[in-house]
Design an enzyme around this catalytic site. Structure first.
Site, short mmCIF file in Angstrom:
data_model
loop_
_atom_site.label_atom_id
_atom_site.label_comp_id
_atom_site.label_asym_id
_atom_site.label_seq_id
_atom_site.Cartn_x
_atom_site.Cartn_y
_atom_site.Cartn_z
N ASP A 1 0.04 11.28 -10.07
CA ASP A 1 -1.23 10.73 -9.20
C ASP A 1 -2.20 12.08 -9.00
O ASP A 1 -3.08 11.74 -8.90
CB ASP A 1 -1.19 9.60 -8.57
N GLN B 1 7.82 -1.01 -11.47
CA GLN B 1 6.81 -0.52 -12.44
C GLN B 1 7.67 -0.24 -13.65
O GLN B 1 7.66 -0.57 -14.73
CB GLN B 1 5.64 0.75 -12.11
N ARG C 1 -8.20 3.08 -2.82
CA ARG C 1 -6.76 3.70 -3.45
C ARG C 1 -6.76 5.74 -3.03
O ARG C 1 -7.34 6.10 -3.88
CB ARG C 1 -6.61 3.75 -5.34
N ARG D 1 -3.38 -0.38 -12.53
CA ARG D 1 -2.62 0.91 -12.10
C ARG D 1 -1.87 1.77 -12.92
O ARG D 1 -2.37 1.57 -14.38
CB ARG D 1 -1.09 0.62 -11.82
N GLY D 2 -1.67 2.26 -12.78
CA GLY D 2 -2.27 4.15 -13.59
C GLY D 2 -3.24 5.06 -13.50
O GLY D 2 -3.89 4.81 -13.33
N ALA D 3 -2.87 6.39 -13.73
CA ALA D 3 -4.10 6.89 -12.74
C ALA D 3 -4.46 7.02 -13.95
O ALA D 3 -6.27 6.98 -14.05
CB ALA D 3 -3.88 8.56 -12.62
N ASN E 1 3.90 11.84 -7.04
CA ASN E 1 4.20 10.64 -7.91
C ASN E 1 4.36 9.73 -7.43
O ASN E 1 5.06 9.28 -6.23
CB ASN E 1 5.15 10.51 -9.56
N LYS E 2 5.01 8.36 -7.87
CA LYS E 2 5.50 7.18 -7.79
C LYS E 2 7.16 7.39 -6.95
O LYS E 2 7.67 8.15 -7.21
CB LYS E 2 5.95 6.18 -8.85
#
Length: 353
Positions: A244, A203, A96, A53-55, A254-255
């Site tokens: 993202d 996270q 995703r 995970r993480g762009a 974003n999250k």
């Protein structure tokens, strides 16, 4: 004073064994496990389930995944290989739908494929491997440059609030939002970092707090609903988050929970900085209203982290993975090509010139 940081590579290609090696971020902080993925199904699941995970890390995994999937092909001609490649690309893209880096990396791999027109399948496969490696190497340089640019906005001893994880394990190295913190530490510039837990997948608690503690950075973990009080108490001088996707007008996905932090920062007069690789800026996406928000399973809220369910059985849930911070709440967007300030409809396109 310079202190070198030991970074964990979260996505690595083992080409000799046709394997993608990833750090399973779902098991942190209790277990540090590296998974060896040998099939497209495993790579798809790893992206979907946030094992990687993480762009930027998603983009790196997608590049390697597209290469490995094509490497398996028995095609005898360029045209046959391209048909197989397109199937691999389409499959990985479905993992995703919100992460623009996923599509950016896959499109880049396709562009490289098309540049090799007329070559043998083996030559094309070699070119795809080269391109995937370039995506990883470039991300490392991008992250370092974002860190340098963000560091110019900060001062020694500042309190920094961050949400989710935009650190080294989410990228090739350094991270995006955490890059200035790592670079600062290497140069004797120290920050006091406050990490939101980032519910429901935690996270911030599981990943950001873990990797900063591993790097011996001064980090304090707080629950998401404590962001207001630490700002009010004067503990926070800047907010740094990753993203993202950035729309053409500067709206940023974003999250989940990031927009709430942005609203609080605006209220308390705390600068809110988005650290964004150029690859996450989507000028074809007009505003945040055009960003698809992924919904995830309700059990992430009700039972995932508990020995026993912490909600009544059968209760309805709503679990969006992202939210969008309005451009009016964002002080600046920090990229590898420079720092963009409002109005973003003017400053963001200039970054691509």
């Amino acid at each position: 004073m310079s202190t070198e940081t030991n970074f964990i590579q979260s996505v690595v290609l083992d080409d000799a064994n046709s394997t993608l090696v990833i750090l399973d971020q779902t098991l942190l902080p209790n277990e540090k496990v590296f998974l060896r993925l040998t099939s497209q199904n495993q790579i798809w699941e790893a992206i979907y389930a946030l094992r990687v995970r993480g762009a930027p890390a998603i983009g790196i995994a997608a590049g390697y995944g597209a290469y490995l999937g094509t490497k398996e092909s028995k095609a005898k001609t360029y045209e046959e290989l391209y048909e197989d490649f397109k199937k691999v690309k389409e499959y990985l893209a479905s993992s995703r739908p919100t992460a623009v880096n996923l599509f950016w990396a896959l499109d880049r791999m396709e562009s490289r494929f098309k540049k090799e027109v007329g070559k043998t399948p083996d030559e094309v496969k070699s070119a795809l491997r080269e391109e995937a490696e370039a995506i990883r190497a470039e991300d490392e340089m991008v992250c370092k440059t974002i860190g340098e640019n963000a560091l110019s906005l900060l001062k020694d001893g500042m309190g920094i609030l961050t949400h989710c994880n935009a650190g080294a394990i989410a990228t090739a190295k350094y991270g995006t939002a955490l890059a200035p913190i790592y670079l600062g530490k290497e140069r004797g510039i120290n920050f006091k970092v406050y990490a939101d837990e980032t519910r429901p997948l935690l996270q911030g608690a599981r990943l950001t707090a873990w990797e900063l503690q591993e790097a011996e950075v001064d980090v304090t973990l707080i629950a998401d609903n404590m962001a207001s009080i630490v700002m009010k108490e004067g503990k926070i001088q800047a907010v740094l988050v990753g993203c993202d996707r950035v729309a053409a007008n500067g709206d940023t996905a974003n999250k989940i929970g990031t927009s709430g932090v942005a609203i609080l920062a605006k209220h308390y007069g705390v600068p809110f900085y988005v650290c964004a690789p150029l690859s996450t800026i989507d000028l074809n996406c007009k505003t945040g209203d055009d960003i698809h928000i992924e919904l995830r399973p309700g059990e992430e809220i009700t039972s995932k982290w508990y020995e026993k369910p912490m909600a009544p059985e059968g209760v309805k849930t709503y679990n969006p993975c992202f939210d969008v911070s309005d451009n009016r709440l964002i002080t600046a967007i920090v990229t590898e090509k420079g720092i963009a300030y409002p109005p973003y409809t003017e400053s963001l396109p200039k970054l691509f010139e």
